[in-house]
Write an enzyme that holds these catalytic residues in place. Structure first.
Site, PDB file in Angstrom:
ATOM      1  N   LYS A   1      33.368  33.572  40.273  1.00  0.00           N
ATOM      2  CA  LYS A   1      33.869  34.418  41.371  1.00  0.00           C
ATOM      3  C   LYS A   1      33.478  35.875  41.160  1.00  0.00           C
ATOM      4  O   LYS A   1      32.971  36.528  42.067  1.00  0.00           O
ATOM      5  CB  LYS A   1      35.390  34.283  41.459  1.00  0.00           C
ATOM      6  CG  LYS A   1      36.020  35.286  42.388  1.00  0.00           C
ATOM      7  CD  LYS A   1      37.482  35.457  42.109  1.00  0.00           C
ATOM      8  CE  LYS A   1      37.739  36.319  40.901  1.00  0.00           C
ATOM      9  NZ  LYS A   1      39.180  36.362  40.566  1.00  0.00           N
TER      10      LYS A   1
ATOM     11  N   CYS B   1      37.505  32.295  37.769  1.00  0.00           N
ATOM     12  CA  CYS B   1      37.350  33.730  37.497  1.00  0.00           C
ATOM     13  C   CYS B   1      35.894  34.183  37.326  1.00  0.00           C
ATOM     14  O   CYS B   1      35.462  35.151  37.945  1.00  0.00           O
ATOM     15  CB  CYS B   1      38.092  34.132  36.228  1.00  0.00           C
ATOM     16  SG  CYS B   1      39.491  33.118  35.775  1.00  0.00           S
TER      17      CYS B   1
ATOM     18  N   GLU C   1      42.220  60.322  36.882  1.00  0.00           N
ATOM     19  CA  GLU C   1      42.967  61.533  36.492  1.00  0.00           C
ATOM     20  C   GLU C   1      44.167  61.758  37.412  1.00  0.00           C
ATOM     21  O   GLU C   1      45.133  62.416  37.038  1.00  0.00           O
ATOM     22  CB  GLU C   1      42.061  62.769  36.444  1.00  0.00           C
ATOM     23  CG  GLU C   1      41.553  63.249  37.776  1.00  0.00           C
ATOM     24  CD  GLU C   1      40.593  64.446  37.622  1.00  0.00           C
ATOM     25  OE1 GLU C   1      41.008  65.455  37.048  1.00  0.00           O
ATOM     26  OE2 GLU C   1      39.434  64.348  38.077  1.00  0.00           O
TER      27      GLU C   1
ATOM     28  N   HIS D   1      38.372  64.736  33.601  1.00  0.00           N
ATOM     29  CA  HIS D   1      37.805  65.212  34.852  1.00  0.00           C
ATOM     30  C   HIS D   1      36.279  65.105  34.842  1.00  0.00           C
ATOM     31  O   HIS D   1      35.673  65.379  33.805  1.00  0.00           O
ATOM     32  CB  HIS D   1      38.225  66.672  35.042  1.00  0.00           C
ATOM     33  CG  HIS D   1      37.818  67.237  36.348  1.00  0.00           C
ATOM     34  ND1 HIS D   1      38.392  66.852  37.534  1.00  0.00           N
ATOM     35  CD2 HIS D   1      36.858  68.153  36.644  1.00  0.00           C
ATOM     36  CE1 HIS D   1      37.809  67.515  38.516  1.00  0.00           C
ATOM     37  NE2 HIS D   1      36.887  68.306  38.013  1.00  0.00           N
TER      38      HIS D   1
ATOM     39  N   GLU E   1      39.795  37.401  48.109  1.00  0.00           N
ATOM     40  CA  GLU E   1      38.563  37.686  47.369  1.00  0.00           C
ATOM     41  C   GLU E   1      37.360  37.015  48.027  1.00  0.00           C
ATOM     42  O   GLU E   1      36.300  37.632  48.189  1.00  0.00           O
ATOM     43  CB  GLU E   1      38.705  37.204  45.920  1.00  0.00           C
ATOM     44  CG  GLU E   1      39.652  38.074  45.118  1.00  0.00           C
ATOM     45  CD  GLU E   1      39.938  37.566  43.715  1.00  0.00           C
ATOM     46  OE1 GLU E   1      40.423  38.344  42.896  1.00  0.00           O
ATOM     47  OE2 GLU E   1      39.680  36.380  43.427  1.00  0.00           O
TER      48      GLU E   1
ATOM     49  N   TYR F   1      45.307  35.719  46.589  1.00  0.00           N
ATOM     50  CA  TYR F   1      44.176  36.486  46.079  1.00  0.00           C
ATOM     51  C   TYR F   1      42.851  35.726  46.200  1.00  0.00           C
ATOM     52  O   TYR F   1      41.808  36.337  46.432  1.00  0.00           O
ATOM     53  CB  TYR F   1      44.434  36.992  44.653  1.00  0.00           C
ATOM     54  CG  TYR F   1      44.252  35.980  43.546  1.00  0.00           C
ATOM     55  CD1 TYR F   1      43.041  35.867  42.886  1.00  0.00           C
ATOM     56  CD2 TYR F   1      45.286  35.138  43.155  1.00  0.00           C
ATOM     57  CE1 TYR F   1      42.863  34.939  41.860  1.00  0.00           C
ATOM     58  CE2 TYR F   1      45.122  34.221  42.132  1.00  0.00           C
ATOM     59  CZ  TYR F   1      43.909  34.122  41.487  1.00  0.00           C
ATOM     60  OH  TYR F   1      43.730  33.209  40.488  1.00  0.00           O
TER      61      TYR F   1
ATOM     62  N   CYS G   1      38.525  28.439  35.032  1.00  0.00           N
ATOM     63  CA  CYS G   1      38.134  29.845  34.890  1.00  0.00           C
ATOM     64  C   CYS G   1      36.619  29.999  34.762  1.00  0.00           C
ATOM     65  O   CYS G   1      35.999  30.770  35.485  1.00  0.00           O
ATOM     66  CB  CYS G   1      38.847  30.439  33.678  1.00  0.00           C
ATOM     67  SG  CYS G   1      38.285  32.084  33.284  1.00  0.00           S
TER      68      CYS G   1
END
Ligand SMILES: Cc1cc2nc3c(=O)[nH]c(=O)nc-3n(C[C@H](O)[C@H](O)[C@H](O)COP(=O)(O)OP(=O)(O)OC[C@H]3O[C@@H](n4cnc5c(N)ncnc54)[C@H](O)[C@@H]3O)c2cc1C
Length: 461
Positions: A51, A48, A443, A438, A184, A180, A43
């Site tokens: 990356k 992770c 939302e 908002h 990525e 993934y 990691c």
């Protein structure tokens, strides 16, 4: 007084191993941990964290382009790959230091060596040749990229490990894989200006994710200029006069400076002495564990990627915390794998938690699907032709939201928070009762009042 050198010996200084060692040591246990490469594991060192830093780097050219729509004139920009790699390395070294500091602060003994099992209680430290004994052993050796040894020329290819340290940024790259990591890196290299091709044997990238998002991402990546070849595989890689020559099954011959294989990861169990210790592995070499991460040998546990359950950092850490509860707090605790939020740090990003529409259709007799596809506010002035997709999958009987899926900016951040609501068992009515914030993209998640369509017995009606 124990007859063993240590209460706990941890093999592997990655996400799971470091957490297990540090917390056990902080409880007053005599703990040693061995790491053969660098503390922090996949990691921190080559997963992770680096990356995500590369993802940030690769987004700037779009930011510069978008700025024009907001009145900015951005001067000529250029990118220096070596500077990025060096800056990333400084940050990784800092994090590695923090991992070691945490271990030392808890009084765990930090060993910089490969360790292998000799028997169920004995470990050999390869650097010194010394053997030590421990009452409990925790295997947290992680995984490594599958080298695809059957592919002629595989030795000319790189994996994600090398992608973090390429001497030069290539002009062109072909990435083989549809998971993934492949997706990525395709976005990272494309964003940095590399001509990028993704080749994947399946019908659509990112199997197991919601199909709507898979298609949406594919289209967005293709629109940016990433070439995606599905239903195809590499047959051979060889050296040409000018780069590498790739033979594919269905798209003829391709050429690229670099070929990256991202075809899954193998558990790190080779030569670990598992046989000598009597620890059973499955056909892929992953350590077999029960629901408490205990192997078939009473005093040996295994967790994280080496057990090939869910290969994610927070899962390895969670498994380590459950191990601590089970072994040292007299509170047998099973890891909970329900509703794990995940992201794909592609561009646009995917953030998801819970069941995809397809999976939910198999589990529930009737579903309501709430779906919005829209142009985010920022894209109006930037002129970027991007669309966000948001989807809530709702079990019609209980009204529970069983899946939430987002494609677009900050989808990962949103999925983390949606994870809390799904874990809490929120219903669609709870979403409806929640005031919108908002103007945000999120939302939409609380303003989709009518179902876009229904699924009954797995079929759209
Ligand atoms: C490119 C990439 C991107 C990723 N991105 C993400 C992401 O965005 N989010 C996410 O959650 N996960 C991500 N992951 C997955 C994540 O990195 C792993 O799930 C996680 O690191 C697993 O932790 P672990 O403790 O099981 O193993 P690791 O972190 O792999 O640690 C195992 C350690 O054991 C050491 N070791 C192995 N054998 C021995 C031995 N015999 N003696 C001593 N030491 C040994 C290894 O050197 C390694 O340091 C990514 C992985 C990759 C490759």
């Amino acid at each position: 007084m124990s007859s063993y050198d240590y209460d706990l010996f941890v093999i592997g200084g990655g996400s799971g191993g470091v957490r297990g060692a540090r917390v056990a040591a902080s409880l007053g246990k005599k703990v040693a941990i061995a790491e053969e490469y660098r503390y922090g594991g996949t990691c921190v060192i080559r997963g992770c964290v680096p990356k995500k830093l590369f993802v940030y780097a690769s987004q700037f050219h779009e930011h510069f382009e978008d700025a024009a729509g907001f009145g900015w004139t951005v001067g000529e920009s250029s990118f220096d790959w070596k500077k990025l790699v060096a800056a990333k390395d400084v940050e990784i070294a800092r994090l590695e230091g923090l991992y070691k500091k945490g271990l030392a602060g808890a009084n765990a003994e930090i060993l910089e060596t490969r360790a292998e099992l000799v028997d169920a209680h004995t470990v050999r430290l390869l650097k010194s040749g010394q053997t030590v004994t421990a009452k409990t052993i925790l295997i947290a050796t992680g995984g490594r990229p599958n080298p695809h040894a059957a592919l002629p020329g595989h030795e000319l290819c790189i994996s994600s490990n090398e992608a973090f340290h390429l001497e030069e940024l290539p002009k062109s790259i072909v990435i083989s894989g549809g998971g993934y990591i492949a997706v990525e890196f395709a976005n990272i290299f494309h964003g940095l200006g590399v001509e990028t091709t993704l080749i994947y044997r399946g019908a659509e990238i990112l199997s197991r994710f919601d199909e709507d998002l898979r298609r949406g991402l594919h289209e967005a990546m293709a629109a940016k200029g990433i070439r995606i070849l599905c239903h195809d595989t590499l047959q051979k890689v060889s050296k040409g006069e000018d780069g590498l020559i790739l033979e594919t099954l269905n798209n003829g011959t391709l050429q690229a400076d670099v070929v990256m294989l991202a075809l899954g990861r193998d558990p790190n169990t080779e030569g670990l002495g598992l046989e000598a210790a009597g620890v059973a592995v499955d056909e892929r070499g992953a350590v077999i564990v029960d629901e408490y991460s205990r192997t078939n040998v009473e005093n040996i546990y295994a967790l994280g990627d080496v057990t090939n359950r869910v290969q994610l950092t927070p899962v390895a850490i969670h498994e380590a915390m459950c191990f601590i509860e089970t072994e040292y707090k007299n509170n047998p605790t099973r890891p909970d794998y329900e509703l794990i939020p995940t992201a794909v740090f592609s561009q646009p990003e995917i953030g998801t938690v819970g069941l995809s529409e397809e999976e939910a259709g198999k589990r529930y007799s009737e579903l309501e699907v709430y779906r919005a596809q829209f142009r985010p506010l920022k894209a109006t002035l930037s002129g970027r032709a991007e669309r966000m997709i948001m989807k809530l999958i709702v079990d019609a009987a209980s009204r529970k939201v069983v899946g939430a899926h987002i494609l677009g900016h900050d989808a990962g951040e949103m999925a983390q928070l949606l994870g809390v609501t799904l874990k809490a068992g929120c219903t669609k009515d709870d979403f409806d009762r929640t005031m919108a914030l908002h103007p945000t993209a999120a939302e939409e998640l609380v303003t989709m009042y009518a179902p876009s369509y229904r699924i009954r017995d797995g079929k759209r009606i």
